[in-house]
Design a protein around this motif. Structure first.
Motif, PDB file in Angstrom:
ATOM      1  N   ALA A 191      48.570 -32.272  -7.758  1.00  0.00           N
ATOM      2  CA  ALA A 191      47.402 -32.726  -7.001  1.00  0.00           C
ATOM      3  C   ALA A 191      47.478 -32.275  -5.549  1.00  0.00           C
ATOM      4  N   GLY A 192      48.685 -32.281  -4.974  1.00  0.00           N
ATOM      5  CA  GLY A 192      48.829 -31.806  -3.602  1.00  0.00           C
ATOM      6  C   GLY A 192      48.442 -30.345  -3.466  1.00  0.00           C
ATOM      7  N   ILE A 193      48.874 -29.524  -4.425  1.00  0.00           N
ATOM      8  CA  ILE A 193      48.517 -28.102  -4.410  1.00  0.00           C
ATOM      9  C   ILE A 193      47.004 -27.931  -4.533  1.00  0.00           C
ATOM     10  N   LEU A 194      46.419 -28.617  -5.504  1.00  0.00           N
ATOM     11  CA  LEU A 194      44.995 -28.448  -5.777  1.00  0.00           C
ATOM     12  C   LEU A 194      44.139 -28.981  -4.632  1.00  0.00           C
ATOM     13  N   GLU A 195      44.556 -30.091  -4.026  1.00  0.00           N
ATOM     14  CA  GLU A 195      43.823 -30.626  -2.879  1.00  0.00           C
ATOM     15  C   GLU A 195      43.820 -29.622  -1.730  1.00  0.00           C
ATOM     16  N   ARG A 196      44.963 -28.993  -1.495  1.00  0.00           N
ATOM     17  CA  ARG A 196      45.019 -28.032  -0.389  1.00  0.00           C
ATOM     18  C   ARG A 196      44.236 -26.764  -0.711  1.00  0.00           C
TER      19      ARG A 196
ATOM     20  N   ALA B 151      48.724 -26.014 -13.803  1.00  0.00           N
ATOM     21  CA  ALA B 151      48.725 -26.951 -12.682  1.00  0.00           C
ATOM     22  C   ALA B 151      47.537 -27.905 -12.727  1.00  0.00           C
ATOM     23  N   GLU B 152      46.522 -27.586 -13.519  1.00  0.00           N
ATOM     24  CA  GLU B 152      45.313 -28.423 -13.599  1.00  0.00           C
ATOM     25  C   GLU B 152      45.375 -29.456 -14.710  1.00  0.00           C
ATOM     26  N   VAL B 153      46.456 -29.472 -15.488  1.00  0.00           N
ATOM     27  CA  VAL B 153      46.470 -30.312 -16.680  1.00  0.00           C
ATOM     28  C   VAL B 153      46.625 -31.791 -16.323  1.00  0.00           C
ATOM     29  N   ASN B 154      45.914 -32.637 -17.066  1.00  0.00           N
ATOM     30  CA  ASN B 154      46.115 -34.082 -17.029  1.00  0.00           C
ATOM     31  C   ASN B 154      46.256 -34.548 -18.472  1.00  0.00           C
ATOM     32  N   ARG B 155      46.347 -35.860 -18.672  1.00  0.00           N
ATOM     33  CA  ARG B 155      46.619 -36.366 -20.021  1.00  0.00           C
ATOM     34  C   ARG B 155      45.564 -35.943 -21.024  1.00  0.00           C
ATOM     35  N   SER B 156      44.306 -36.081 -20.648  1.00  0.00           N
ATOM     36  CA  SER B 156      43.247 -35.764 -21.606  1.00  0.00           C
ATOM     37  C   SER B 156      43.175 -34.262 -21.885  1.00  0.00           C
ATOM     38  N   LEU B 157      43.345 -33.434 -20.857  1.00  0.00           N
ATOM     39  CA  LEU B 157      43.296 -31.988 -21.073  1.00  0.00           C
ATOM     40  C   LEU B 157      44.485 -31.542 -21.911  1.00  0.00           C
ATOM     41  N   LEU B 158      45.656 -32.094 -21.657  1.00  0.00           N
ATOM     42  CA  LEU B 158      46.827 -31.722 -22.459  1.00  0.00           C
ATOM     43  C   LEU B 158      46.594 -32.055 -23.929  1.00  0.00           C
ATOM     44  N   ALA B 159      46.039 -33.237 -24.201  1.00  0.00           N
ATOM     45  CA  ALA B 159      45.761 -33.619 -25.585  1.00  0.00           C
ATOM     46  C   ALA B 159      44.724 -32.688 -26.206  1.00  0.00           C
ATOM     47  N   ASP B 160      43.673 -32.361 -25.459  1.00  0.00           N
ATOM     48  CA  ASP B 160      42.655 -31.439 -25.969  1.00  0.00           C
ATOM     49  C   ASP B 160      43.269 -30.075 -26.281  1.00  0.00           C
ATOM     50  N   MET B 161      44.116 -29.604 -25.374  1.00  0.00           N
ATOM     51  CA  MET B 161      44.736 -28.299 -25.528  1.00  0.00           C
ATOM     52  C   MET B 161      45.603 -28.252 -26.791  1.00  0.00           C
TER      53      MET B 161
END
Length: 239
Positions: free
Chosen positions: A222-227, A178-188
């Motif tokens: 983002a909604g989950i993480l914000e809450r 749930a924390e992944v974004n474009r840069s993290l996905l590429a790093d992973m």
């Protein structure tokens, strides 16, 4: 406000979009590497919350990676202090194991984009309000959680029943990323090229194939993480 403690289990893979959301709120982040963290100093009273991130280790490999038991002890301490906890992938499995749950190798690896479906138990969960019943989500794991005493399953996929879970009111585990974004996905993907290749997946192809799905996925996550951040940041502001 006290900093958020972040335990990385891979030095090259950070908290992705969650780190961005914390920075936007002005929340300070205290980042340690699981294998050499100063555990004696990481007492709950020094932090607002605990985040444990993913890695190639398995939660049951405590003989090979003895520091994983220290991470589980952190979970126990933060639970006792009633501080919010979020675990992602391996972090979710560490949380599960610390709670007396069963973590084991899955029948097959779940890597890439698969549907995440909310369970009925998610209907009144504060983090998942407004979340689609089914969301195409990013996964990168071979181990699975089988059971957690008093744990509540909030979302599942076809291969993995325990995709999202809650224990108590402030501890959440996310088997998917749930924390992944474009840069993290590429790093992973690039950080695990040989592992992906051994499972018949080309890292660059997965990165390219992920692009059409990321915006919608990040938006809903983002909604989950914000809450989740609201669990402690709003409470601190009220004081």
């Amino acid at each position: 406000m006290l900093p958020v403690l972040i335990v990385q289990n891979d030095p090259q893979e950070g908290a992705g979009s969650l780190a961005t959301l914390m920075a936007k709120r002005g929340l300070s982040q205290f980042i340690v590497q699981g294998f050499n963290a100063p555990y004696a100093e990481l007492t709950p009273e020094r932090f607002s919350a605990l985040i444990i991130l993913g890695g190639a280790q398995s939660a049951y490999e405590t003989e090979a990676y003895p520091y994983l038991e220290r991470e589980m002890a952190l979970v126990t301490a933060f639970m006792s202090a009633d501080k919010p906890i979020a675990g992602f992938c391996l972090g979710a499995q560490i949380l599960a194991a610390a709670l007396g749950g069963d973590v084991c190798a899955g029948a097959q690896k779940e890597i890439g984009w698969y549907d995440l479906t909310l369970r009925d138990e998610a209907a009144d969960d504060p983090l998942l309000k407004g979340h689609p019943k089914t969301l195409l989500s990013y996964h990168f794991h071979g181990d699975v959680i089988r059971h957690i005493p008093n744990g509540i399953v909030l979302a599942s996929s076809e291969m993995t029943p325990w995709q999202t879970f809650r224990h108590g009111q402030k501890a959440y585990g996310f088997q998917y990323h749930a924390e992944v974004n474009r840069s993290l996905l590429a790093d992973m993907c690039r950080n695990n090229e040989s592992y992906l290749a051994a499972n018949g997946i080309d890292a660059d192809a997965l990165i390219v194939a992920s692009q059409p799905h990321l915006a919608d996925f990040e938006h809903h996550c983002a909604g989950i993480l914000e809450r989740w951040l609201d669990l402690f940041s709003i409470a601190e502001e009220v004081r």
